[in-house]
Structures are given as C-alpha cells and as structure tokens.
Enzyme design. Structure first.
Site, short mmCIF file in Angstrom:
data_model
loop_
_atom_site.label_atom_id
_atom_site.label_comp_id
_atom_site.label_asym_id
_atom_site.label_seq_id
_atom_site.Cartn_x
_atom_site.Cartn_y
_atom_site.Cartn_z
N ARG A 287 0.89 -1.07 0.12
CA ARG A 287 0.07 -0.16 0.00
C ARG A 287 0.56 1.31 -0.19
NH1 ARG A 287 -4.36 1.55 4.76
NH2 ARG A 287 -2.38 1.85 5.62
N ASP B 34 5.36 -4.91 9.51
CA ASP B 34 6.59 -4.79 10.21
C ASP B 34 6.64 -5.35 11.61
OD1 ASP B 34 7.57 -2.82 8.28
OD2 ASP B 34 6.50 -0.99 9.17
N ASP C 150 1.29 -1.57 12.22
CA ASP C 150 1.71 -2.17 10.79
C ASP C 150 1.96 -3.53 11.10
OD1 ASP C 150 3.38 -2.87 8.67
OD2 ASP C 150 3.42 -0.87 8.09
N THR D 69 -0.86 7.76 -1.19
CA THR D 69 -2.19 7.63 -1.66
C THR D 69 -2.98 6.42 -0.89
OG1 THR D 69 -1.50 6.15 -3.35
CG2 THR D 69 -1.16 8.27 -3.65
C1 PRP Z 1 -1.03 -3.93 4.78
C2 PRP Z 1 -1.94 -4.92 5.08
C3 PRP Z 1 -2.72 -5.10 4.07
C4 PRP Z 1 -2.95 -3.71 3.98
C5 PRP Z 1 -4.16 -3.29 4.20
O1 PRP Z 1 -0.09 -4.16 4.12
O2 PRP Z 1 -0.99 -6.32 5.57
O3 PRP Z 1 -2.23 -5.70 3.05
O4 PRP Z 1 -1.91 -2.90 4.36
O5 PRP Z 1 -4.43 -1.94 3.98
P1 PRP Z 1 -5.76 -1.58 2.97
O6 PRP Z 1 -6.99 -2.24 3.46
O7 PRP Z 1 -5.89 -0.15 3.27
O8 PRP Z 1 -5.43 -1.69 1.52
P2 PRP Z 1 1.23 -3.24 3.42
O9 PRP Z 1 0.81 -2.76 2.34
O10 PRP Z 1 1.56 -2.54 4.65
O11 PRP Z 1 2.41 -4.35 3.00
P3 PRP Z 1 3.31 -5.41 4.12
O12 PRP Z 1 2.28 -6.49 4.16
O13 PRP Z 1 4.24 -5.74 3.10
O14 PRP Z 1 3.64 -4.74 5.12
N1 URA Z 2 -1.87 -2.08 7.38
C1 URA Z 2 -1.51 -2.34 8.72
O1 URA Z 2 -0.66 -3.04 8.65
N2 URA Z 2 -2.04 -1.65 9.69
C2 URA Z 2 -3.19 -0.76 9.50
O2 URA Z 2 -3.55 -0.29 10.55
C3 URA Z 2 -3.74 -0.51 8.33
C4 URA Z 2 -2.97 -1.13 7.30
#
Ligand code: PRP
Ligand code: URA
Length: 206
Positions: A101, A200, A197, A105
């Site tokens: 994400r 992370d 997150d 944006t």
């Molecule tokens: C996080 C989470 C989802 C997304 C949710 O992933 O694991 O995939 O954000 O957000 P949304 O509903 O607004 O799309 P992230 O993009 O942080 O990637 P990661 O899993 O690699 O940390």
């Molecule tokens: N992605 C995450 O990992 N945590 C949140 O709260 C939203 C998006």
C-alpha cells in the site's frame, strides 16, 4: 456476509498482539495461533464427497473434503496466517499475491502473483491480518477472479468498517471473516485501535 469470530482465546491472543510492547516472536506466535482457531470456523461449510474406504476392521462408506482449497496470503503480512490454517486443512495449496500500500495515496500496488492450477474450481481463501481501506483486499479479489475463482472468502484478523464496506460494495458475494471489527481508520489509513503495521511487527522491519 460479514462474520466476526468471537472466542475467548481469540480475544485474549489478539489483546496480546495489540499491546505495543508485544515483540516480534510473540506477535508471530499469537497470529499463527489465532489463524489456526479461525480455520475451524472458515472451513465449517466446506463441501464433502462420499468415499468407500477400508478400515482395519471393515469396509466403510464415509466422507472427505470434495474440493481443492487454495490459500492466498497477501504478501507480506498474510504470510503470518498461512501455517496456522494450512496445518489444519490438509488439502490446501498456496498461491501468493504481492501487494503493498502506497503510504501517501493508500493505493495498492501489485508486485507478484503465482497460483496453483486449480483456482477456478477451488475454494479460495484470501488471508491478510489487516483490512483497512479495503484497497488491497479488493485488488486481491479482482486478481483471483481473473484466474476464474468463483468461491472466494476473505479472512482477516482486524477490520475497519470502511474496509468491510468497500469489499461488500465491490464484491457482495465474498464472505468476510474477521477476528475483530475495530472502530475506524485514522488520517494515515491505520486501523484504530488496531495493532499498528502488521507486516513490520511480524518481520521486525520499520
Ligand atoms: C498492509 C496489510 C494489508 C494492507 C491493508 O500491508 O497487510 O495488505 O496494508 O490496507 P488497505 O486495506 O488499506 O489496503 P502493507 O501494504 O503495509 O504491506 P506489507 O504486508 O508488506 O507490510
Ligand atoms: N496496514 C496495517 O498493517 N495496519 C493498519 O492499521 C492498516 C494497514
């Protein structure tokens, strides 16, 4: 259909994950265990077929799982839910969808996809701990639909009302399973109270 899976063990383990002092090892262990607890409920209505077998004592007509099940973790954080579910559903095959994400944006960007052969006829379970705006989940559902998937479930740990609404509007036939429905998104698109997150915290990155 939205189903929030309420169980004292799920609530307790999720509380440990939400604590900001919960370290990577405990965060991963609790996520794995909650995914396992959710597996029971998300597999409750899987179709069965009749089979004739031989027990050590006699012939027996019984039942076994009828369909392939494809688990689709959204990378990265979805990986943290794979083992807990796959350990309990013996026939599972695992696809991968790589999405991140954009922090400004909040739009999802695709960087990887790989599927087993039988997605079209399988029960497809997309897994990701966080359902925030719903952008990533909707993108993943669009991607598995392009592969021909018809029977799709979305399995997340924590959801925001905004994300649930976005998925229900875009894909009303997809069943959504959550361990908790939280209050809202904040101005940065994070779930409140949430757990921060997820990627992370699982992988110890920042
Ligand atoms: C996080 C989470 C989802 C997304 C949710 O992933 O694991 O995939 O954000 O957000 P949304 O509903 O607004 O799309 P992230 O993009 O942080 O990637 P990661 O899993 O690699 O940390
Ligand atoms: N992605 C995450 O990992 N945590 C949140 O709260 C939203 C998006």
């Amino acid at each position: 259909m939205l189903k929030v899976l309420e169980h004292p063990l799920i609530t307790h383990k999720l509380t440990q994950m939400r604590r900001k002092e919960c370290g990577t090892k405990d965060f991963r262990a609790n996520l794995d265990e909650i995914a396992g607890l959710m597996a029971y409920e998300i597999s409750r209505d899987l179709p069965l077929r009749t089979v004739d077998i031989e027990t050590p004592v006699s012939p027996y007509t019984t039942k076994e799982l009828a369909k392939d099940i494809v688990l689709v973790p959204i990378l990265r954080a979805g990986l943290g839910m794979v083992n807990g579910i796959a350990n309990l559903i013996p026939t599972v095959k695992i696809a991968h969808i790589g999405l991140y994400r954009d922090e400004e944006t909040l739009e999802p960007h695709t960087y990887f996809e790989k599927y087993p052969k039988n997605v079209k006829d399988a029960v497809v379970m997309i897994v990701d701990p966080m359902l925030a705006t719903g952008g990533s989940a909707n993108a993943a559902i669009d991607m598995v639909k392009k592969q021909g998937a018809k029977n799709i479930r979305l399995v997340c740990l924590v959801g925001a009302p905004e994300g649930v609404k976005a998925v229900e509007e875009a894909h009303p036939e997809v069943d959504i399973y959550l361990a908790a429905l939280d209050e809202k998104l904040n101005e940065h698109g994070y779930i409140v109270p949430g757990l921060g997150d997820a990627g992370d915290r699982i992988f110890g990155t920042k």
